[in-house]
Design a protein around this motif. Sequence first.
Motif: not given
Length: 345
Positions: A4, A7, A70, A86
């Motif tokens: 995470a 990303l 995110l 995701a």
Amino acid sequence: MLSASELADHLARDAEAVCRHYLSAGRRAGNYWIVGDVANNKGRSLYVHLSGSRAGKWTDAANGQYGDLLDLVRETCGLVDFRDVADEARHFLSLPKPERASSRRGGTPDHPPVDRPAAERARRLFGMTQPLAGTLGDSYLRQRAILRASLHPTLRFHPSCYYRDLVTGRTASYPALVAAVTDPSGTITGVHRTWLDPNGDGKAKVEDPRRALGGLLGNAVRFGFPLHELVPVMVAGEGLESILSLSHVMPTMPMVAALTANHLAAFSPPAACLRLYIAGDADAAGRQGIERLSRRAQAVGILPLVLAPELGDFNEDLRWLGPDQLTANLRAQLVPEDTMVFLPT
């Protein structure tokens, strides 16, 4: 597979492009992207850092929300499960999707996998919506001659609702009319979404612009339905717009939209119901739903009465024949005492 945090770092490297895609109503001001909120409304409350050590970090000064890009993807798309967040981020970054073993659900050390019940996801999505009045959702219904939809608290609007093509896996966001599906106590068990064309040209140009999420069986979208009160007379039907058309000319009649013919057949009328008007669509599935619900109503001592449109459904009647003709058609089908109460001269 990227974690995470990895990303989020990838998104932060091109923070302005992320903002232009997910927060298109905003604008750049120096080293910040300024917009109204995570729902992509115009304004100056939310600001995103575009460069430096805090690139991708954002804060909404109006409500104290904050996070990384995110988190922003999750909020703007109305997502709940991290796997979906995701996947959306990878799609934006053009990264390949990870392999997922059938015995293991996806997750990362930063965001462990969470399988939330569909009803919980539906309630969260409904909580992200805004009042219907004056929105594209309100305009969509007005184009269909439904003029007072914004008076119903079960109808809301999402300006950028996440949509996934179930065949190709591609994702996008569109404005959406969102309806709450509730049980007899008024608890939200699901939602129904109608994705809309951003330019106001009806429904979104996607394969299936209507979808439900959560627990529909035995429940429905309710209009004019008083909680904790006896309901001796009511209308149950299938389509959302068909029931809204009936509510347009009978605003004080309690009504429910079960959303599909199968769910109409499984709807549970309240215990105090004496007469159940079943609003049917003029197709085979609609007729089967009417017959099955009629048998179930009779078995518990409820009188089932069918309301039939003159055209294909009651929204077609409202749009093409007009409210006066629709009212006259209903007056000929209601029990006289119900006509006096719900269709006064």
